[in-house]
Structures are given as C-alpha cells and as structure tokens.
Design an enzyme around this catalytic site. Structure first.
Site, PDB file in Angstrom:
ATOM      1  N   ASN A  10       0.826  -1.201   0.000  1.00  0.00           N
ATOM      2  CA  ASN A  10       0.000   0.000   0.000  1.00  0.00           C
ATOM      3  C   ASN A  10       0.863   1.256   0.000  1.00  0.00           C
ATOM      4  OD1 ASN A  10      -1.783   2.157   0.781  1.00  0.00           O
ATOM      5  ND2 ASN A  10      -3.248   0.639   1.487  1.00  0.00           N
ATOM      6  N   ASP A  30      -1.721   2.230   5.978  1.00  0.00           N
ATOM      7  CA  ASP A  30      -2.073   2.781   4.674  1.00  0.00           C
ATOM      8  C   ASP A  30      -0.903   3.620   4.146  1.00  0.00           C
ATOM      9  OD1 ASP A  30      -3.532   4.021   2.468  1.00  0.00           O
ATOM     10  OD2 ASP A  30      -5.356   3.477   3.511  1.00  0.00           O
TER      11      ASP A  30
END
Length: 347
Positions: free
Chosen positions: A209, A258
């Site tokens: 990610n 993230d």
C-alpha cells in the site's frame, strides 16, 4: 502557538480541553475534546492497542470539510503554489484545496480508481489508480490544470497501482495492491526517470500500500496492508536492495497500515486505516508518537488514509472520512516533528 506532544493520553486530553492548537496569526481553533477518564479506553469502538497506549499523543484539529459524504480521500500532495491536492478513490477525482481554503476539482470523475498522487518537477500530476480493483489498475499523468492525459502504466499490465513516491532523479517507486494474506502477489516496483523501464524491488507482498523514501534516498519504506507489516528496505542504488537490506520493523495490531510520508529528519508517518490515527516512527522504524483524529473514540473519522507536510513548514495535513457515520470527509491539521522533506516536485 505550536502544539506539543505529551507523554500520556490524559495530558493530550488536557491540551485539547483548554483549546490549544493555533494555526493562524489571527485565530485559534479549539482542539477536539476527549473525556480524560476515557481517553484510550479499551471499550472504545477501535481501542488503541495496549502496546501503543503509552506513546505520546496529540489530537489533530479539523481544517476543512471536503464533503458531507464519506468520500475516500487519498494521495495528499502540495504543489508549488501551496495548494493541497488529493484524490477521491471511488470517483477518481483530483481535488485542489488552496491556501485560502477554496476547493476546486482538477480532474473530473473517471474510472481510474485514483488511489495515490505525486507531483513531477515539471508540474505534471502522476496519479496511481486501482481501476476495477481486480486487474485494471494504471498510472496516468495529467497536466497541472488536469486537462492533458498520458498513460505511463496501462491497465493491461495487470497492476493495481496504489501509491508512488519520486526519487531525486525523477524515477519513482509504486506499490502494487494485489494479493491477500495467503496469496501475496503484490509488490513494489521502480519506474526509471524516462518512464520506460519497470523493475521489481520487493515482490510477494500482500496488498502493498504505502511507500515512502528517506531524505537521503537510501531507505525505502513499504506498508503491507493485508498482513499489517512495515518494511524497511536499504538500497544500494535505485533498483538494488543492499545485502541483508530488508527488514520488517513493525507489526501493526488491528487494521491496517495505509499511506506514508517522511519528514526532513527521517521520521516516518503512517496513516492507520479504520483506526482514526497516525503512527510516527523514527528512522529505524521504532514507534515514537501518535496523532489521534477527533471523533475516533466514538467510532467516527476512522478511515484515515494519507497525509502531507506543507513544504517549508512543519504543518501536517491528514485526510480522513467517516464512511457512513454522518461526518463526511475532512482534512485535519496538526504539527509534524520536523519540517517537510524536500520533494522532487520542489527541487
């Protein structure tokens, strides 16, 4: 007035309660208030993991309400004019928020599934896209005004391009969001400055990610979304991992790491998706601080995805949304531990 980090949640709460946290010379916006007897409580909708509850904490402040809808914002980046750019994943739009807090749309709704954004030195917008979230991801560029479109990585290549970061030479690393915990088919790749060669750097990842690069360009950071891992990769050159240069420096508890950014001191900021907070690591990958998003104790604003430090300052801007919780999508602001790193876009 600078916001300071405090060593316990109770101290951070007292800071919020008295309303410290000024960001302009003419006004001071009160920070979100959290009850001191429940800060960090284990019965919250998403409690802070016990191993991280003692980390110094600060509470970010709302800066701008982007939408009353729970738009999934990502890819925060500053351009040379001080505008904060970010994308909207499921609609593909690219937004620009001016220093005077005027929001405009640079790129209209589309099917690219925009998930990450970085700005080239020539002003072009490099937008990572997840496409159909299965096999049609891409990376495209737009002119600074959002009108001219070019394709760098086409949808037929099979990548799910999630995020990217430029190095000092104009090449860039991107994450491939494919894979799962049992089938790690994603990874991290490097695209040469001429945009012609794609080189694998770290394969076999479960939904790679976030990606970030240290100020000296020798350390590559990667978050593995599905396995909750933080990778630290030492580089000999842009496409070569140094001998014994890979390490997993952190295992996250709960969902899920993230996007990431670094500051000029090499500290790493990781947005935690579904937890409404940002963890800060030193340059060795050891957690040292955290930033809490207002409302997280009540289960709001949990989808914290990305952040950016404004060039020339230590102002940190975080995007988060409330999904279906009714509080929409918001930009939050606080202070970083150091000023922004010199980005390729600003060289």
């Amino acid at each position: 007035m600078r916001m300071r980090f405090f060593s316990t949640f109770r101290q951070a709460t007292l800071l919020a309660a008295v309303g410290l946290g000024c960001f302009t010379t003419t006004s001071c916006v009160a920070a979100s208030t959290v009850k001191s007897d429940s800060a960090g409580a284990l019965d919250e909708p998403v409690p802070i993991p016990p191993s991280e509850r003692s980390l110094p904490a600060v509470i970010a402040e709302p800066y701008f309400k982007v939408s009353n809808e729970g738009l999934n914002l990502e890819g925060t980046s500053f351009d040379l004019r001080g505008n904060l750019l970010f994308v909207e994943v499921f609609g593909g739009r690219v937004f620009s928020l001016s220093p005077s807090r005027k929001l405009t749309t640079l790129v209209a709704p589309n099917k690219y599934g925009s998930a990450g954004l970085a700005i080239h030195k020539d002003g072009r917008l490099f937008v990572a896209g997840l496409g159909n979230f299965k096999d049609t991801g891409s990376l495209v560029t737009f002119s600074p005004d959002g009108r001219e479109l070019q394709t760098v990585i086409s949808a037929d290549k099979g990548f799910l391009v999630d995020d990217l970061v430029f190095d000092a030479n104009g090449g860039f690393y991107f994450t491939d969001f494919r894979g799962s915990t049992t089938e790690p088919t994603g990874g991290v790749y490097y695209v040469s400055p001429d945009l012609k060669t794609v080189t694998p750097i770290l394969p076999h990842l479960a939904a790679a990610n976030g990606v970030a690069l240290s100020p000296d360009g020798k350390t590559l950071w990667i978050t593995e979304f599905s396995k909750g891992l933080l990778h630290r990769v030492q580089l000999s050159d842009a496409t070569t991992v140094a001998p014994f240069g890979t390490a997993i420096t952190y295992q996250f508890t709960g969902p899920s790491p993230d996007s990431m950014r670094v500051d000029s001191a090499g500290n790493l900021y990781v947005a935690i998706y579904s937890q409404g907070r940002v963890l800060i690591f030193n340059k060795m990958g050891i957690p040292i601080r955290q930033i809490l998003i207002p409302g997280r104790q009540q289960g709001h604003n949990l989808l914290s995805t990305s952040m950016a430090i404004k060039p020339g300052t230590d102002e940190l801007y975080i995007v988060a949304n409330d999904a279906k919780g009714g509080r929409g999508a918001t930009v939050f602001r606080t202070k970083a531990l150091a000023k922004a790193v010199l980005l390729y876009s600003h060289q």
